[in-house]
Write a protein that holds these residues in place. Structure first.
Motif, short mmCIF file in Angstrom:
data_model
loop_
_atom_site.label_atom_id
_atom_site.label_comp_id
_atom_site.label_asym_id
_atom_site.label_seq_id
_atom_site.Cartn_x
_atom_site.Cartn_y
_atom_site.Cartn_z
N ASN A 30 0.84 -1.19 0.00
CA ASN A 30 0.00 0.00 0.00
C ASN A 30 0.88 1.25 0.00
N TYR A 31 0.62 2.16 -0.91
CA TYR A 31 1.40 3.39 -0.99
C TYR A 31 0.53 4.61 -0.80
N SER A 51 -4.63 8.93 -0.64
CA SER A 51 -4.52 7.64 0.05
C SER A 51 -4.41 6.50 -0.95
N TRP A 52 -4.03 5.34 -0.47
CA TRP A 52 -3.92 4.16 -1.33
C TRP A 52 -5.26 3.84 -1.99
N ARG A 66 -7.88 24.04 -8.25
CA ARG A 66 -7.22 24.09 -9.56
C ARG A 66 -6.53 22.77 -9.90
N PHE A 67 -5.99 22.10 -8.89
CA PHE A 67 -5.27 20.85 -9.09
C PHE A 67 -6.11 19.68 -8.58
N THR A 68 -5.95 18.53 -9.24
CA THR A 68 -6.62 17.31 -8.82
C THR A 68 -5.64 16.16 -8.84
N ILE A 69 -5.52 15.48 -7.71
CA ILE A 69 -4.67 14.30 -7.63
C ILE A 69 -5.55 13.06 -7.79
N SER A 70 -5.05 12.08 -8.50
CA SER A 70 -5.79 10.83 -8.69
C SER A 70 -4.78 9.71 -8.87
N ARG A 71 -5.27 8.47 -8.85
CA ARG A 71 -4.36 7.35 -9.01
C ARG A 71 -5.06 6.19 -9.70
N ASP A 72 -4.27 5.39 -10.35
CA ASP A 72 -4.74 4.16 -10.99
C ASP A 72 -3.82 3.06 -10.49
N SER A 103 -5.24 1.87 4.17
CA SER A 103 -5.59 2.29 2.81
C SER A 103 -6.21 3.67 2.76
N ASP A 104 -6.57 4.23 3.93
CA ASP A 104 -7.24 5.53 3.96
C ASP A 104 -6.34 6.64 4.48
N TYR A 105 -5.06 6.37 4.59
CA TYR A 105 -4.13 7.34 5.17
C TYR A 105 -3.52 8.21 4.08
#
Length: 126
Positions: A30-31, A51-52, A66-72, A103-105
């Motif tokens: 988990n990252y 979060s992970w 203005r910015f959006t972080i996301s992950r796949d 996973s929620d950190y």
């Protein structure tokens, strides 16, 4: 763990860029992921974290809205979509990773991140 940031470049004020950060190595862990930036003559500062699970994120006040972080996670990649860029967003942007069991950190603390990418330059002209 290796991190490879990409997507930087030169853009006019009001424009957009999307940064990517690909991770490799301990991909079964988990990252927590974060983006930080360092402008010339300034200290590195927090930009965004996720979060992970992807369900929780946090932004610096200067980029909120203005910015959006996301992950796949299937692609082991985290993104930073940057819209309405301003000259003060000019900096080298770094992605960072923290291995953590929850996973929620998420974290805005630079000293919590053990793994860092090489940085990608973002330049916003006025």
């Amino acid at each position: 763990v290796q991190l490879q940031a990409s997507g930087g470049g030169l853009v006019q004020a009001g424009g957009s860029l999307r940064l990517s950060c690909a991770t490799s190595g301990r991909t079964s862990s988990n990252y927590v992921m974060g983006w930080f930036r360092q402008a010339p003559g300034k200290e590195r500062e927090f930009v965004a974290t996720i979060s992970w699970s992807g369900g929780r994120s946090l932004y610096a006040d200067s980029v909120k809205g203005r910015f959006t972080i996301s992950r796949d996670n299937a692609k082991n990649t985290v993104y930073l979509q940057m819209n309405n860029l301003k000259p003060e967003d000019t900096a080298v942007y770094y992605c960072a990773a923290k291995v953590y069991y929850r996973s929620d950190y998420y974290s805005s603390r630079e000293d919590e991140y053990a793994y860092w990418g090489q940085g990608t330059q973002v330049t916003v002209s006025s």
